[in-house]
Design an enzyme around this catalytic site. Structure first.
Site, PDB file in Angstrom:
ATOM      1  N   SER A  13       0.834  -1.215   0.000  1.00 28.36           N
ATOM      2  CA  SER A  13       0.000   0.000   0.000  1.00 28.36           C
ATOM      3  C   SER A  13       0.865   1.261   0.000  1.00 28.36           C
ATOM      4  CB  SER A  13      -0.985   0.000   1.174  1.00 28.36           C
ATOM      5  OG  SER A  13      -0.328   0.144   2.414  1.00 28.36           O
ATOM      6  N   ASN A 102      14.440   3.667   3.852  1.00 27.13           N
ATOM      7  CA  ASN A 102      13.539   2.662   4.409  1.00 27.13           C
ATOM      8  C   ASN A 102      12.511   3.334   5.319  1.00 27.13           C
ATOM      9  OD1 ASN A 102      12.624  -0.027   5.167  1.00 27.13           O
ATOM     10  ND2 ASN A 102      13.684   0.262   7.116  1.00 27.13           N
ATOM     11  N   HIS A 104      10.261   2.446   8.749  1.00 27.37           N
ATOM     12  CA  HIS A 104      10.070   1.478   9.826  1.00 27.37           C
ATOM     13  C   HIS A 104       8.860   1.922  10.642  1.00 27.37           C
ATOM     14  CE1 HIS A 104      11.193  -1.711  12.547  1.00 27.37           C
ATOM     15  NE2 HIS A 104      10.919  -0.897  13.541  1.00 27.37           N
TER      16      HIS A 104
END
Ligand code: GAR
Length: 188
Positions: A13, A102, A104
């Protein structure tokens, strides 16, 4: 025009949200999705969005340069890990030093490290009795969830939260902040 590659292992998503965010941008566009999981819903999203997808297994990812060569052939400038669950090998971290970002789903350095992904993170946050959680957007190197933090955003953990309800709150934070954080990185 910067070219973005998105790596995802599951639903995707965030990958879709980022692809749509840059669809009409003159700064960047999402060139391809990369996926390690043949059952991941992100594959369906790639088809729907008309975005090329490269599927790879452990052997392809960790031995040889097939993924690296594919990234190079598409002229990729920036790699975005959006729910990607494998450690990125050194041939990629070296070739894209400072260019792998990234997300998290918690406030690092808490609740990071191996095994800490998706629902496991939200469950651990609730079990620890934390009053707040959030997201961390950071550059990656060869160690899980380490690397320069670009931004964090917080949300409360509410009484009665389940991993699912917390995940939904965190996902909304991700949709709000991740594309804009990528755009800022590109602008720098
Ligand atoms: C996201 O919440 C992301 O932060 C998390 O996986 C989810 C993927 O959702 N990533 C990690 O846990 C990485 N350690 P999505 O597939 O719907 O974008």
């Amino acid at each position: 025009m910067k070219r973005i590659a998105i790596f995802a292992s599951g639903s995707g998503s965030n990958a879709e949200n980022i692809a749509l965010y840059f669809r009409n941008s003159d700064k960047a566009r999402v060139e391809a999705f990369y996926c390690n999981n043949p059952k991941a819903f992100v594959i369906e999203r790639a088809h729907r969005l008309g975005i090329p997808l490269m599927l790879f297994n452990r052997e392809k990812f960790y031995s040889g340069d097939e993924v690296l060569n594919d990234l190079r052939s598409r002229g990729i400038d920036l790699i975005v890990l959006a729910g990607f669950l494998w450690l990125v090998p050194e041939n990629l971290t070296r070739a894209f030093a400072g260019k792998i970002v990234n997300i998290h789903p918690a406030l690092l350095p808490k609740f990071g490290g191996k095994g800490m992904y998706g629902m496991a993170v939200h469950k651990a946050v609730i079990e620890a009795g934390e009053a707040e959680s959030g997201i961390t957007i950071h550059l990656i190197d060869e160690v899980y969830d380490r690397g320069k933090i670009l931004m964090q955003a917080k949300c409360p953990v509410l009484p009665g939260d389940t991993p699912d309800s917390l995940a939904e709150r965190i996902h909304n934070l991700e949709y709000e902040h991740f594309p804009a954080a990528i755009e800022r990185l590109i602008d720098e």
